[in-house]
Design a protein around this motif. Structure first.
Motif, short mmCIF file in Angstrom:
data_model
loop_
_atom_site.label_atom_id
_atom_site.label_comp_id
_atom_site.label_asym_id
_atom_site.label_seq_id
_atom_site.Cartn_x
_atom_site.Cartn_y
_atom_site.Cartn_z
N ALA A 1 -15.36 -9.16 6.79
CA ALA A 1 -14.49 -8.38 7.65
C ALA A 1 -13.06 -8.86 7.45
O ALA A 1 -12.81 -10.03 7.16
N ILE A 2 -12.09 -7.95 7.59
CA ILE A 2 -10.69 -8.34 7.59
C ILE A 2 -10.01 -7.63 8.75
O ILE A 2 -10.47 -6.58 9.22
N SER A 3 -8.91 -8.20 9.23
CA SER A 3 -8.24 -7.64 10.40
C SER A 3 -7.42 -6.40 10.02
O SER A 3 -7.14 -6.15 8.84
N ASP A 4 -7.02 -5.65 11.03
CA ASP A 4 -6.22 -4.44 10.79
C ASP A 4 -4.96 -4.75 10.00
O ASP A 4 -4.54 -3.97 9.14
N ILE A 5 -4.34 -5.87 10.29
CA ILE A 5 -3.07 -6.18 9.65
C ILE A 5 -3.23 -6.70 8.23
O ILE A 5 -2.25 -6.89 7.53
N GLU A 6 -4.48 -6.90 7.79
CA GLU A 6 -4.72 -7.28 6.40
C GLU A 6 -5.16 -6.08 5.56
O GLU A 6 -5.56 -6.24 4.41
N VAL A 7 -5.02 -4.90 6.14
CA VAL A 7 -5.32 -3.67 5.42
C VAL A 7 -4.00 -3.05 4.97
O VAL A 7 -3.09 -2.85 5.77
N GLU A 8 -3.89 -2.79 3.67
CA GLU A 8 -2.70 -2.14 3.13
C GLU A 8 -3.02 -0.66 2.86
O GLU A 8 -3.99 -0.35 2.17
N TYR A 9 -2.20 0.20 3.39
CA TYR A 9 -2.43 1.64 3.21
C TYR A 9 -1.55 2.17 2.09
O TYR A 9 -0.37 1.82 1.97
N GLN A 10 -2.16 3.02 1.27
CA GLN A 10 -1.42 3.68 0.20
C GLN A 10 -1.99 5.07 -0.02
O GLN A 10 -3.13 5.36 0.36
N ASP A 11 -1.17 5.91 -0.60
CA ASP A 11 -1.61 7.28 -0.86
C ASP A 11 -2.47 7.32 -2.11
O ASP A 11 -2.01 6.96 -3.21
N ASP A 12 -3.72 7.74 -1.94
CA ASP A 12 -4.66 7.89 -3.06
C ASP A 12 -4.99 9.35 -3.26
O ASP A 12 -4.94 10.16 -2.32
N GLU A 13 -5.35 9.68 -4.46
CA GLU A 13 -5.82 11.04 -4.75
C GLU A 13 -7.33 11.09 -4.57
O GLU A 13 -8.06 10.30 -5.15
N GLY A 14 -7.78 12.02 -3.75
CA GLY A 14 -9.20 12.20 -3.53
C GLY A 14 -9.53 13.69 -3.50
O GLY A 14 -8.90 14.49 -4.20
#
Length: 918
Positions: free
Chosen positions: A240-253
């Motif tokens: 598990a990792i905390s919310d602040i250790e999640v990096e958001y980026q725009d991906d193509e899906g």
């Protein structure tokens, strides 16, 4: 007495007492070390800068070689204990902790930037007489360190499971001893003045005791609990990792719309994660959506599974978004989990920890991405796909450590109930106990702590602080404190998880001082005076330290001030990254230009809370500044500059002497104000321009004729120049410590500028002298500009007549002539150009050196531009409608433009009149 301050009149100083120095430490007086082979004698009759003109500046080399000087200087500072802090001292404490770098890390520009700012603060406070502690240490960096060692094992064809937990942990400790912590040596290269004897590690014995103590207290106060919740899961790191250790980026899906149910009772839902439909346990619609009101409470068939799921009404659903209906997968989405709790829906986990499908059926065993494609294909074959959008760009969370796409997953984990802790952290800033600087960053802080969710603190790793909870054979749960024996007997097992790294680093301001014991260091140095850190870890680290510090230390916050800085970027403002090809190893720049140059460049860009652009050419310019200081000090020493004895009486000082001392005191006051406001860029800029422009380019030049003439005036200026350099070097020392140490010890013969007294402003000002020298500068600057316009070489001598009647410049004629390379008139002198400036007239004989026609053309063009400017400004100031609407500062600006234009017209007209005719 203490070393001389920046005051109007001060006596000589003995090298036996130093600000910030604790008796009993080893010290070697009047030595500047072996690096530059400097010789400084204590016999004042032989010392450079005292008495007669000296020809050898204390063996000071002609050039400064940072690579030769910096290492030995730093070693001597450490050996003499300058950076150590004494808890028994009666001095006022000043404490800063280092944001602990990862044990896996190496020095990058962000570290160098932050460390430069902290070091400048602590060096200044040490010089001001505070008992200064800059607390060093490193973080065990759970995930990052475990990943490093696992990669090493993989090279041997092994995994941590082949070794087992105990052997693997021993392997990590071995790696830490052999390879970890290289950043410590790099910090020394930078000049970090940390208390090395107090260096801590977040998993050393004392800090581990602190972690176990606070866990037990929080557990007993029901602020730590265990529960099954949706967490961010990394299928690569398997934790598990905390919310602040999640990096958001725009991906193509892809976004696919799927029809659930049949005919008039069907509902279309859209999703980017078709594979999770295997875990759907409902479809949700808004309770006021008339389109689906008749379906609420009924069941529809979930495609591909044969299961029937209910349609529920929930206000979380946005009826305006998409079809107004959403699939609900409680075990794989945090929002769906909350909907599931409200409607008592089952939680179906359809993926394992590797993100592989576990649900029975044709998709079992497929990776989540493989399953996504297979499920969409199967739905398409059944005619269930009503729309497809590909590519579809959307924000996707990634593990900040390994960049793997995060998988929301239902899991049993340990949590901190942050409500009361976060409220206390917010209150401490709101009621003024803690100040955030710059103040505009407060909103970001409040936006975080006021909306903080419970914190998942357990990690499925082997490296870290193991959770101190034991489970018994009959369902018992026992939390064990550091002085308690864990339960023993058949069936008892300790929780296998470890704590989030931020849990232990959140204790850093007090665990490093010996807490939970009430040590002398804790009593002396807690709370910290200031925390200097980047705004990017305001949430990661700062908020956690606030919560834990207030909780553990009876409501006393961990620091008085939080000074936030920005991130280092390249010279174009772009984020530095290896992938962008613009990352810089600061050690390369230190090797090339010296540590002082890197430090000064970083400090000059440090505006509070703002990102810092930096380029190599700026570092080169800072190296040039260090060389300028070096050369100016050599000149001063060669001309007998001294710090011995008190400053000569005011009536014996020349206007230039009085001017530079007046400016020096003003700069001391300005620099102090900037330090107190954490304005590193402004204080560095102030010192740069004062040292280079005023001291070196003006005062040193003005004194050359005085030194050449000799006599009492020269003796006065030698003492004033010594004073100015002494104070200037002390002011510069916190930012550029190495070159200033070498020069200051050579100039003064004293032990070290590290423990010298910080200059203070006596309040001495001489406005008249400042005006007088300002006039000299105006004359010299204007004539220099004219010479340059004529294409004259800087060293080319020109005959000139100076009419200084009616001005206060008469005493400065020798200096003006030397600065401007102006010869006496001589026989046959012909005035070919006349420059009226500041009430004086400078007539030049430029026969054979000036193109009169070209000069007349240039001046005519300048005159036309000035007249146009005057006309535009006059028109605006004569426009009543404009004056009625324009802000005062705009009107004032136009008035200034008018005044400047009128002065330019008068000056240019006079210059044209002075040109030869024809």
């Amino acid at each position: 007495m203490d070393p001389p301050r920046c005051t109007e009149q001060l006596g000589s100083s003995s090298p036996t007492t130093y600000a910030g120095f604790t008796p009993g430490r080893q010290r070697v007086r009047n030595s500047t070390g072996p690096a530059l082979r400097l010789t400084v004698v204590t016999d004042n009759s032989q010392r450079p800068g005292t008495g007669a003109h000296s020809s050898a500046p204390a063996n000071l080399p002609t050039q400064y070689a940072p690579a030769d000087a910096e290492g030995p200087l730093y070693e001597r500072w450490v050996e003499r204990g300058y950076f150590e802090a004494d808890a028994k001292s009666g001095k006022e404490p000043y404490t800063i902790v280092i944001p602990p770098p990862n044990v896996t890390g190496s020095l990058h520009l962000g570290h160098a930037f932050e460390h430069t700012l902290i070091d400048a603060l602590t060096r200044r406070k040490r010089m001001q007489g505070y008992e200064t502690l800059w607390q060093p240490g490193m973080d065990h960096a759970g995930i990052a360190t475990q990943n490093v060692v696992e990669r090493e094992l993989a090279k041997e064809g092994k995994s941590r499971h082949d070794l087992g937990r105990e052997a693997f942990t021993e392997r990590v400790w071995k790696w830490k001893a052999e390879s970890g912590g290289q950043i410590s040596g790099q910090m020394k290269r930078l000049g970090d003045g940390v208390a090395w004897s107090r260096e801590r590690f977040t998993m050393d014995e004392g800090l581990s005791r602190a972690v176990q103590t606070i866990f037990k207290r929080l557990y007993d106060d029901e602020l730590i609990y265990r529960a099954e919740r949706i967490i961010n899961w990394c299928p690569r790191c398997l934790t598990a990792i905390s919310d602040i250790e999640v990096e958001y980026q725009d991906d193509e899906g892809e976004l696919v719309s799927i029809r659930y149910g049949e005919g008039g009772n069907s509902i279309v839902v859209a999703t980017t994660r078709a594979e999770t439909m295997l875990g759907d346990t409902a479809v949700a619609v808004h309770p006021d959506d008339d389109r689906y009101r008749h379906l609420v409470g009924t069941e529809i068939e979930l495609p591909l599974t044969g299961r029937r799921i209910p349609v529920v009404a929930d206000e979380h659903v946005d009826p305006e978004f998409g079809t107004g209906a959403v699939k609900v997968t409680p075990a794989h989405d945090p929002n769906d989990f909350e909907i599931g709790r409200r409607h008592d829906l089952p939680n179906l986990t359809v993926m394992d920890e590797h993100a592989v499908i576990t649900a029975h059926g044709p998709f079992q065993g497929l990776d989540r991405l493989e399953a996504r494609s297979a499920i969409v294909a199967a739905l398409r074959a059944e005619g269930r796909i009503t729309a497809e959008k590909r590519p579809y760009t959307h924000s996707v969370g990634h593990c900040s450590r390994c960049k793997t796409t995060i998988e929301p997953r239902l899991s049993m984990q340990w949590w901190v109930r942050v409500g009361p802790l976060a409220k206390a952290a917010g209150d401490a800033v709101r009621d003024g106990r803690v100040a955030i600087h710059p103040k505009e960053m407060e909103s970001r802080y409040f936006g975080w702590v006021d909306n903080l969710h419970d914190w998942c603190i357990s990690r499925q790793l082997w490296w870290g602080h193991r959770i101190p909870v034991w489970y018994g054979p009959n369902g018992e749960t026992v939390c064990v404190g550091p002085d308690e024996q864990p339960p023993s007997g058949e069936g008892w097992q300790q929780d296998s998880d470890v704590l989030d790294t931020w849990f232990s680093s959140g204790l850093w301001p007090f665990s490093t001082l010996g807490w939970p014991e009430r040590t002398e260091s804790l009593e002396k140095f807690y709370p910290n005076s200031v925390l200097v850190t980047g705004y990017d870890i305001l949430f990661f680290w700062v908020a956690r330290m606030m919560m834990f510090g207030l909780y553990a230390m009876d409501g006393t916050p961990p620091f008085h001030t939080i000074a936030l800085h920005g991130m280092v970027r390249d010279q174009f403002g772009k984020k530095m990254s290896k992938s962008f090809g613009n990352a810089v190893n600061p050690l390369d720049w230190m090797d090339k230009y010296g540590s002082d140059a890197v430090r000064f460049t970083l400090a000059r860009g440090a505006n509070p809370g703002v990102d810092v652009p930096i380029g190599e050419d700026w570092v080169q310019a800072s190296r040039n500044f260090a060389n300028k200081i070096w050369n100016a000090t050599r000149f001063a020493l060669m001309n007998g500059a001294t710090v011995e004895g008190g400053l000569p009486a005011a009536e014996r000082r020349s206007a230039a002497d009085r001017w530079i001392l007046s400016r020096l005191n003003a700069v001391v006051a300005e620099v102090d104000a900037h330090y107190d406001d954490y304005q590193f860029a402004k204080l560095s800029d102030t010192l740069f321009h004062f040292a280079w422009d005023e001291v070196f380019d003006w005062y040193v030049e003005l004194t050359k004729t005085v030194f050449q003439a000799g006599g009492p005036a020269a003796e006065v200026s030698r003492r004033v120049l010594g004073e100015v350099l002494d104070v200037t070097l002390r002011l510069l020392h916190p930012v550029i410590p190495f070159v200033t140490e070498t020069l200051w010890t050579t100039l003064t013969g004293r032990e070290s500028v590290v423990i010298a007294e910080w200059p203070t402003d006596s309040g001495f000002r001489d406005a008249a002298a400042e005006r007088e020298i300002g006039t000299v500068q105006q004359v010299v600057t204007e004539v220099r500009r004219f010479r340059a316009d004529q294409g004259l070489q800087p060293g080319q001598k020109v005959p000139a007549r100076l009419d200084l009647a009616g001005t206060d410049l008469a005493g400065h004629e020798p200096a003006i002539r030397q600065l401007l390379r102006l010869q006496p008139e001589g026989e046959g002198f012909t005035s070919t150009a006349t420059l009226p400036v500041a009430g004086a007239t400078v007539a030049l004989d430029l026969s054979g050196t000036i193109d009169v026609a070209a000069e007349r053309k240039r001046l005519t063009k300048d005159l036309a531009a000035a007249e146009k400017e005057k006309a535009q400004a006059t028109a605006k100031l004569g426009n009543g409608a404009f004056l009625a609407k324009a802000p005062d500062h705009v009107v004032d600006k136009i008035r200034t433009r008018l005044s400047t234009a009128e002065a330019d017209i008068e000056r240019i007209t006079a210059q044209l009149a002075g040109l030869p005719q024809g």
